[in-house]
Design a protein around this motif. Structure first.
Motif, PDB file in Angstrom:
ATOM      1  N   HIS A  65      34.315 -16.164  20.462  1.00 53.89           N
ATOM      2  CA  HIS A  65      33.187 -16.025  21.507  1.00 53.89           C
ATOM      3  C   HIS A  65      34.302 -14.713  22.238  1.00 53.89           C
ATOM      4  CE1 HIS A  65      28.937 -15.887  22.960  1.00 53.89           C
ATOM      5  NE2 HIS A  65      29.527 -14.738  23.077  1.00 53.89           N
ATOM      6  N   HIS A  86      23.446 -12.694  27.226  1.00 54.04           N
ATOM      7  CA  HIS A  86      23.708 -13.498  26.241  1.00 54.04           C
ATOM      8  C   HIS A  86      23.835 -14.831  26.231  1.00 54.04           C
ATOM      9  CE1 HIS A  86      27.711 -16.154  28.088  1.00 54.04           C
ATOM     10  NE2 HIS A  86      27.662 -16.429  26.504  1.00 54.04           N
ATOM     11  N   ASP A  88      23.456 -18.462  24.442  1.00 52.78           N
ATOM     12  CA  ASP A  88      24.678 -19.379  24.950  1.00 52.78           C
ATOM     13  C   ASP A  88      24.236 -20.774  24.600  1.00 52.78           C
ATOM     14  OD1 ASP A  88      27.334 -20.671  24.590  1.00 52.78           O
ATOM     15  OD2 ASP A  88      28.303 -19.120  24.639  1.00 52.78           O
ATOM     16  N   ASP A  92      30.633 -20.011  28.918  1.00 55.32           N
ATOM     17  CA  ASP A  92      31.359 -19.159  29.189  1.00 55.32           C
ATOM     18  C   ASP A  92      32.390 -18.750  30.144  1.00 55.32           C
ATOM     19  OD1 ASP A  92      30.673 -20.269  26.823  1.00 55.32           O
ATOM     20  OD2 ASP A  92      30.350 -18.588  25.557  1.00 55.32           O
ATOM     21  N   HIS A 101      37.035 -18.419  24.651  1.00 57.29           N
ATOM     22  CA  HIS A 101      35.713 -18.323  23.954  1.00 57.29           C
ATOM     23  C   HIS A 101      35.162 -18.970  25.501  1.00 57.29           C
ATOM     24  CE1 HIS A 101      37.315 -22.123  22.395  1.00 57.29           C
ATOM     25  NE2 HIS A 101      36.523 -23.056  23.097  1.00 57.29           N
ATOM     26  N   ASP A 146      25.981 -16.243  20.474  1.00 63.11           N
ATOM     27  CA  ASP A 146      26.598 -18.104  20.370  1.00 63.11           C
ATOM     28  C   ASP A 146      25.977 -18.453  19.479  1.00 63.11           C
ATOM     29  OD1 ASP A 146      27.967 -20.032  20.497  1.00 63.11           O
ATOM     30  OD2 ASP A 146      29.544 -19.540  21.973  1.00 63.11           O
ATOM     31  N   GLU A 192      31.681 -17.801  16.952  1.00 64.65           N
ATOM     32  CA  GLU A 192      30.873 -18.924  17.293  1.00 64.65           C
ATOM     33  C   GLU A 192      30.492 -19.721  16.064  1.00 64.65           C
ATOM     34  OE1 GLU A 192      32.543 -20.609  19.248  1.00 64.65           O
ATOM     35  OE2 GLU A 192      33.738 -18.863  19.803  1.00 64.65           O
TER      36      GLU A 192
HETATM   37 MN    MN Z   1      29.563 -18.828  23.812  1.00 61.56          MN
END
Ligand code: MN
Length: 222
Positions: A65, A86, A88, A92, A101, A146, A192
């Protein structure tokens, strides 16, 4: 396509080169091998810059990432105003001297302005170092996925899986978020993930998500 986890010596979320080469619905223009080591990030930034100036939609197939940092850096430079979506399990945005990452979102938000929306974040939210940046009306979107966004009942082939305590994080919730966007998608990535650990069902899920991103980005550039 970058077959490099981007911030460690030990192989992390990489080695997806053959999978992406054989199965990606997105045409692969450039392959940046993990043998580039840390030069991979410079090669990636230059490639993204070139594609943006050609009027193309840069797509990163990772890899780790931290690579997203370089995509976003070029996209923000090119567009001036940019929104970031984003997906995830993690924010992060830990504080760290290096671009990793787990820190790249903090590093980027400390130095650049951009609109931001995180979806699926569920791990150590108290430690998040990214300020709330509301999405910028009318600004285009860069989408970063991700793969650990998806619930652990669906995808186990990630490095740091985090089970959901409530709600859902599946293909349906993913595409619903994309449908909410009212401005074009000008770039995206899938990172990822370790294809070698994945079941065929997991592979299909990742490919379906990638296809959804491609379709949405293409429809918005017409
Ligand atoms: Mn990530």
């Amino acid at each position: 396509m970058v077959d490099f986890d981007g911030d460690s010596v030990v192989a992390g979320a990489s080695r997806n080169r053959l999978f992406w080469a054989n199965r990606s619905p997105v045409p692969i223009a450039t392959t940046i091998s993990r043998q580039y080591g840390h030069l991979a990030t410079s090669a990636l930034a230059l490639t993204a810059q070139r594609l943006l100036h050609l009027g193309a939609i840069p797509v990163l197939l990772g890899g780790g990432h931290s690579l997203t940092y370089w995509m976003l850096l070029e996209a923000i430079r090119f567009y001036g105003k940019l929104n970031v979506l984003h997906f995830d399990a993690h924010h992060d945005a830990y504080r760290d001297a290096n671009i990793t990452h787990y820190s790249f979102m903090h590093r980027l938000s400390a130095s650049h302005e951009f609109g931001y929306r995180a979806v699926g974040t569920r791990y150590e939210l108290d430690a998040a170092q990214i300020n709330e940046h509301p999405p910028i009306p009318g600004a285009p979107w860069y989408v970063t996925l991700d793969v650990d966004y998806f619930d652990t009942t669906l995808v186990k082939s990630v490095i740091a899986p985090v089970p959901l305590e409530a709600g859902r994080a599946d293909l349906n919730t993913f595409t619903k978020e994309l449908d909410l966007l009212t401005a074009p998608i000008i770039g995206f990535d899938v990172v990822e993930w370790i294809s070698q650990r994945a079941t065929s069902v997991e592979c299909d899920l990742v490919l379906t998500a990638l296809s959804a991103l491609k379709q949405r980005a293409e429809s918005s550039c017409v």
